[in-house]
Design a protein around this motif. Structure first.
Motif, PDB file in Angstrom:
ATOM      1  N   ILE A 118       0.845  -1.188   0.000  1.00 61.01           N
ATOM      2  CA  ILE A 118       0.000   0.000   0.000  1.00 61.01           C
ATOM      3  C   ILE A 118       0.882   1.241   0.000  1.00 61.01           C
ATOM      4  O   ILE A 118       1.736   1.408   0.879  1.00 61.01           O
ATOM      5  N   GLY A 119       0.696   2.089  -0.986  1.00 63.32           N
ATOM      6  CA  GLY A 119       1.439   3.347  -1.040  1.00 63.32           C
ATOM      7  C   GLY A 119       0.678   4.462  -0.355  1.00 63.32           C
ATOM      8  O   GLY A 119      -0.537   4.389  -0.194  1.00 63.32           O
ATOM      9  N   ASN A 120       1.398   5.487   0.044  1.00 57.17           N
ATOM     10  CA  ASN A 120       0.770   6.652   0.639  1.00 57.17           C
ATOM     11  C   ASN A 120       0.714   7.741  -0.420  1.00 57.17           C
ATOM     12  O   ASN A 120       1.674   8.462  -0.622  1.00 57.17           O
ATOM     13  N   GLY A 121      -0.383   7.814  -1.157  1.00 58.64           N
ATOM     14  CA  GLY A 121      -0.516   8.809  -2.232  1.00 58.64           C
ATOM     15  C   GLY A 121      -0.131   8.267  -3.592  1.00 58.64           C
ATOM     16  O   GLY A 121      -0.809   8.483  -4.584  1.00 58.64           O
TER      17      GLY A 121
ATOM     18  N   PRO B  84      -3.164   3.938  -2.903  1.00 54.70           N
ATOM     19  CA  PRO B  84      -3.119   2.969  -4.000  1.00 54.70           C
ATOM     20  C   PRO B  84      -2.380   1.710  -3.566  1.00 54.70           C
ATOM     21  O   PRO B  84      -1.502   1.768  -2.698  1.00 54.70           O
ATOM     22  N   GLY B  85      -2.724   0.590  -4.166  1.00 52.15           N
ATOM     23  CA  GLY B  85      -2.075  -0.647  -3.746  1.00 52.15           C
ATOM     24  C   GLY B  85      -2.091  -1.709  -4.817  1.00 52.15           C
ATOM     25  O   GLY B  85      -2.720  -1.557  -5.872  1.00 52.15           O
ATOM     26  N   VAL B  86      -1.353  -2.776  -4.530  1.00 47.93           N
ATOM     27  CA  VAL B  86      -1.363  -3.938  -5.415  1.00 47.93           C
ATOM     28  C   VAL B  86      -1.208  -5.174  -4.541  1.00 47.93           C
ATOM     29  O   VAL B  86      -0.475  -5.134  -3.547  1.00 47.93           O
TER      30      VAL B  86
ATOM     31  N   GLY C  75      -5.224 -11.405  -8.266  1.00 48.72           N
ATOM     32  CA  GLY C  75      -5.134 -10.101  -7.624  1.00 48.72           C
ATOM     33  C   GLY C  75      -4.947  -9.001  -8.631  1.00 48.72           C
ATOM     34  O   GLY C  75      -5.223  -9.193  -9.817  1.00 48.72           O
ATOM     35  N   GLY C  76      -4.444  -7.885  -8.149  1.00 46.38           N
ATOM     36  CA  GLY C  76      -4.232  -6.773  -9.066  1.00 46.38           C
ATOM     37  C   GLY C  76      -3.954  -5.466  -8.354  1.00 46.38           C
ATOM     38  O   GLY C  76      -3.754  -5.426  -7.136  1.00 46.38           O
ATOM     39  N   ARG C  77      -3.950  -4.432  -9.159  1.00 45.49           N
ATOM     40  CA  ARG C  77      -3.652  -3.065  -8.697  1.00 45.49           C
ATOM     41  C   ARG C  77      -4.957  -2.295  -8.529  1.00 45.49           C
ATOM     42  O   ARG C  77      -5.879  -2.458  -9.320  1.00 45.49           O
ATOM     43  N   TYR C  78      -5.026  -1.507  -7.491  1.00 45.22           N
ATOM     44  CA  TYR C  78      -6.206  -0.646  -7.271  1.00 45.22           C
ATOM     45  C   TYR C  78      -5.745   0.760  -6.926  1.00 45.22           C
ATOM     46  O   TYR C  78      -4.713   0.960  -6.297  1.00 45.22           O
ATOM     47  N   ASP C  79      -6.549   1.734  -7.359  1.00 46.49           N
ATOM     48  CA  ASP C  79      -6.190   3.140  -7.176  1.00 46.49           C
ATOM     49  C   ASP C  79      -6.295   3.594  -5.739  1.00 46.49           C
ATOM     50  O   ASP C  79      -5.555   4.457  -5.296  1.00 46.49           O
ATOM     51  N   ASP C  80      -7.271   3.008  -5.053  1.00 41.37           N
ATOM     52  CA  ASP C  80      -7.556   3.553  -3.736  1.00 41.37           C
ATOM     53  C   ASP C  80      -8.166   2.470  -2.862  1.00 41.37           C
ATOM     54  O   ASP C  80      -9.265   1.993  -3.114  1.00 41.37           O
TER      55      ASP C  80
ATOM     56  N   ARG D 209     -10.712  -9.915 -14.362  1.00 44.80           N
ATOM     57  CA  ARG D 209     -11.040  -9.912 -12.928  1.00 44.80           C
ATOM     58  C   ARG D 209     -12.367  -9.214 -12.685  1.00 44.80           C
ATOM     59  O   ARG D 209     -12.507  -8.024 -12.941  1.00 44.80           O
ATOM     60  N   GLY D 210     -13.304  -9.942 -12.160  1.00 44.44           N
ATOM     61  CA  GLY D 210     -14.647  -9.407 -11.947  1.00 44.44           C
ATOM     62  C   GLY D 210     -14.729  -8.218 -10.996  1.00 44.44           C
ATOM     63  O   GLY D 210     -15.560  -7.345 -11.157  1.00 44.44           O
ATOM     64  N   LEU D 211     -13.855  -8.175 -10.009  1.00 42.04           N
ATOM     65  CA  LEU D 211     -14.031  -7.181  -8.950  1.00 42.04           C
ATOM     66  C   LEU D 211     -13.812  -5.752  -9.431  1.00 42.04           C
ATOM     67  O   LEU D 211     -12.860  -5.456 -10.144  1.00 42.04           O
ATOM     68  N   ASP D 212     -14.698  -4.880  -8.981  1.00 45.12           N
ATOM     69  CA  ASP D 212     -14.694  -3.497  -9.459  1.00 45.12           C
ATOM     70  C   ASP D 212     -13.457  -2.705  -9.085  1.00 45.12           C
ATOM     71  O   ASP D 212     -13.083  -1.786  -9.785  1.00 45.12           O
ATOM     72  N   TYR D 213     -12.859  -3.052  -7.944  1.00 43.82           N
ATOM     73  CA  TYR D 213     -11.852  -2.112  -7.466  1.00 43.82           C
ATOM     74  C   TYR D 213     -10.495  -2.198  -8.150  1.00 43.82           C
ATOM     75  O   TYR D 213      -9.650  -1.335  -7.930  1.00 43.82           O
ATOM     76  N   TYR D 214     -10.280  -3.203  -9.009  1.00 45.32           N
ATOM     77  CA  TYR D 214      -9.009  -3.228  -9.738  1.00 45.32           C
ATOM     78  C   TYR D 214      -9.008  -2.163 -10.825  1.00 45.32           C
ATOM     79  O   TYR D 214     -10.001  -1.982 -11.533  1.00 45.32           O
ATOM     80  N   THR D 215      -7.886  -1.473 -10.964  1.00 50.40           N
ATOM     81  CA  THR D 215      -7.838  -0.349 -11.908  1.00 50.40           C
ATOM     82  C   THR D 215      -6.665  -0.432 -12.890  1.00 50.40           C
ATOM     83  O   THR D 215      -6.575   0.388 -13.795  1.00 50.40           O
ATOM     84  N   GLY D 216      -5.757  -1.384 -12.685  1.00 50.14           N
ATOM     85  CA  GLY D 216      -4.602  -1.465 -13.585  1.00 50.14           C
ATOM     86  C   GLY D 216      -4.228  -2.915 -13.830  1.00 50.14           C
ATOM     87  O   GLY D 216      -5.039  -3.702 -14.314  1.00 50.14           O
ATOM     88  N   THR D 217      -3.003  -3.262 -13.440  1.00 48.46           N
ATOM     89  CA  THR D 217      -2.508  -4.623 -13.603  1.00 48.46           C
ATOM     90  C   THR D 217      -3.438  -5.634 -12.913  1.00 48.46           C
ATOM     91  O   THR D 217      -3.899  -5.383 -11.805  1.00 48.46           O
TER      92      THR D 217
END
Lengths: 438, 438
Positions: free
Chosen positions: B132-135, B319-321, B303-308, B277-285
């Motif tokens: 998890i990144g900060n910003g 943001p996280g992955v 899994g994957g990357r999400y913006d928030d 990936r069905g889940l809504d919160y993934y936004t990238g990889t």
């Protein structure tokens, strides 16, 4: 969605740790597990949710009020409140698949809706071992249990602790010899001695219509002190003519003899005739363990011998002996008493810090170190070097390696000791060798 | 009490193992944990029970119906149904105490009241990592995650598996370039390709009023195949003029480049444009992992990357992955497919078998072996020697030592290999040395 924020918080009575604390908690759990396995205990893992009908077969009592019980669909279910009832159910259900004596350990969370109070938890880890016999179980098992306690707490870093041992048959037989029929109630009163004091014990015994003379005899009995040998001698000299008493005496003598053979140091165990254990199902040897310098913490590991584990689930007679460590409470108490500190190292040995443009090399070095089992993190974000070192500081990582132009050109990387600030210039192979041996 | 017996059983949809299986399950869990730690992920452990208000802040959806939710006193509480919502709550709540990028692993049980079905579990272990990144969070993190998957599954003993990688921005941007506004619905339909087949995908796309021409283009797009380099080249050659698409392309190219640098073998990962990936919160990889020889098992790690991460709990942008291994289901599937076998050794290296009268010596030998970390069980019951060896057989213990008159007199103990039946006569020191090196 945006704008409406729920305050992030957990329910009272639940423990949640930050990673530096969690690392230490897990280390304690691993140490307990390792010691349990070392003595031949096998792992089991049972569902946290069980049928209420099964889990609460015994019914009644304080415990039932504390149970998290609910319905989903038409199913009445409950969260387990200890690991003993699930063990009884497990052994009965899998009876034909198990190898007796069955030695199992079980480390898992249990749930009790206790009154909200400091140091009381509604979710907590129990770390249990039990040895279950099929029909019978040799008394030597009762002597091995303290050896496991001893080995475990030594390994956890404790030196001054005392495993207090008693045998409920002694108390029951002694009460019997005085003509007191229901020994159980008397046992429970004695068990409260530490908590309520001698005057209240006397008062409660009087309420049971026990004569003053007998009260004096009971108090005299439980105040027998000395070395283990002295106590055994005193007990023999009492000349109590009661079969149960004498069974208890033979058992206690056998158990203490074998405890020494199992290598438990004499200063770490002691017969204590006041140890009775409140729970009804103990029928012989009982244990409680105290930290000598922190008696206020109370018993950190207790248990005992029972005649029959699973009367509610099977007609098989399953005698057993076991103990439990309440790890969540223990951890909480140790932290409160400042017995454990949290200047814990990160799990990683080293943080690799790449300079701008040297990410690839940093990753390659990470691969090399992990290949020889050195736990390695790479700082993957861009930014100034100060920020990167600051990250390493907060992580409490013992070493950092900087990867930049000079380092790559000379195949010489500065390995920085993050605590002392000392640096050494070494090749990757040298770094790998050095860290492997730390 | 006596006579009234409750049938010992557990609720449907819960997994419970016998010890030989549990040992293997735990070994898998330990391997996963070790690999997570090796890459610098820190442990957390959150309560299984949380406030419903917090846990269900997002609300709605299939998940909520499956939640075990109940009241105790006046408190509305729920059992966690994944480890992601607790992570979001944890990071928001402990924000000021954490070191970002925050790398955490979490291995724990989650609960979903799913329809009762073979291979579906209502209580199951998830093994999650997230960064998890900060910003902000560098894209290189997206390349390290497959390295952790790779290292973990290799260590679990798998060779032929493929980590399939995609980037949702590519799909979203491509749909955008076709004038399809709500890419999410289209993504979800594409995600079902494997399950429902191409004709049904077409049908569902038509129901979204997507033109035949665009449907053809979408199907052409997701059928781009080849090596990772070839796919990247094909994507570039499409010449799609859409900012999101191009962002996705740069990210995917960067990620695949770094995955190789992280040492993941070329045959173990592959760009696959059908992975959505069905889940809504993934936004990238996005990632899914398949066993090449057992595609029927489905994805074993996704899994994957999400913006928030935590919009419901904090205004901080996080943001996280991350990825998750559903260990209970994986274990079940591997067992069903006979990929893992249960001829597992006991955790103990050796069973000491004392002859009548030689218990003390047996215990002493046990002490010596355990002191050098050899896991040792002593057979403590009386009985015939055949019964004792039979116990060792059932335990799958690799070695047994017999302790009797002859052995003690000559300080020479027969160490029996329980599998081959071979025996060697050795001193205790020789036995200790031999077993330490096995």
């Amino acid at each position: 969605m945006s704008g409406s924020i729920v305050k992030p918080s957990i329910l009272p009575g639940f423990m949640e740790l930050v990673p530096s604390e969690q690392i230490l908690f897990n280390q304690m759990m691993d140490t307990i597990r390792k010691n349990y396995e070392k003595f031949g205990f096998l792992p089991i893992d049972t569902p946290v949710i069980e049928k209420s009908e099964v889990l609460l077969a015994k019914g009644g009592g304080e415990t039932e009020k504390q149970v998290y019980r609910f319905e989903k669909g038409s199913t009445d279910m409950s969260l387990r409140f200890d690991l003993t009832v699930p063990l009884a159910r497990y052994v009965s259900q899998h009876y034909s698949e198990l190898n007796f004596p069955f030695r199992r350990y079980h480390i898992g969370k249990v749930y009790r809706g206790e009154r909200n109070q400091r140091g009381r938890f509604r979710e907590f880890y129990q770390c249990d071992i039990d040895i279950i016999g099929n029909g019978s179980l040799d008394i030597v098992n009762d002597a091995e249990i303290p050896a496991v306690i001893y080995s475990t707490f030594k390994d956890l870093g404790f030196d001054s602790f005392t495993i207090k041992i008693n045998n409920r048959k002694l108390l029951k037989g002694f009460f019997g010899s005085l003509g007191i029929e229901d020994g159980t109630i008397t046992l429970r009163i004695i068990d409260k001695l530490e908590k309520i004091g001698i005057e209240n014990v006397k008062k409660e015994l009087r309420e049971q219509n026990i004569s003053e003379q007998n009260i004096e005899k009971i108090l005299e009995f439980i105040s027998i002190k000395g070395t283990n040998k002295e106590i055994i001698t005193s007990l023999k000299e009492l000349g109590v003519e009661n079969q149960i008493f004498n069974e208890g005496l033979v058992e206690l003598e056998t158990v203490t003899k074998y405890i020494s053979i199992f290598g438990v140091a004499e200063e770490n165990y002691n017969i204590d005739l006041t140890i009775a254990r409140g729970l009804d199902y103990y029928t012989g040897t009982v244990y409680e363990t105290f930290l000598d310098e922190h008696p206020e913490i109370g018993s950190i590991c207790s248990g005992g011998r029972y005649d029959d584990l699973a009367t509610y689930y099977t007609k098989q007679k399953l005698p057993g002996v076991g103990i439990s460590i309440g790890l969540t409470r223990l951890f909480y108490q140790l932290r409160e008493a400042n017995i454990i500190s949290f200047k814990e190292e990160s799990l990683c040995k080293v943080l690799i810090i790449p300079m701008k443009g040297y990410m690839e090399k940093a990753i390659e070095i990470g691969n090399v170190l992990r290949k020889v089992d050195i736990y390695t993190q790479i700082y993957l974000e861009s930014g100034k070097i100060g920020k990167k070192f600051n990250y390493g500081d907060k992580l409490n990582v013992p070493y950092a390696i900087v990867v930049g132009e000079e380092e790559v050109k000379n195949n010489s990387y500065s390995l920085r000791n993050m605590e002392t600030g000392e640096q050494e210039n070494l090749s990757i192979e040298e770094i790998a060798n050095l860290l492997k041996n730390k």
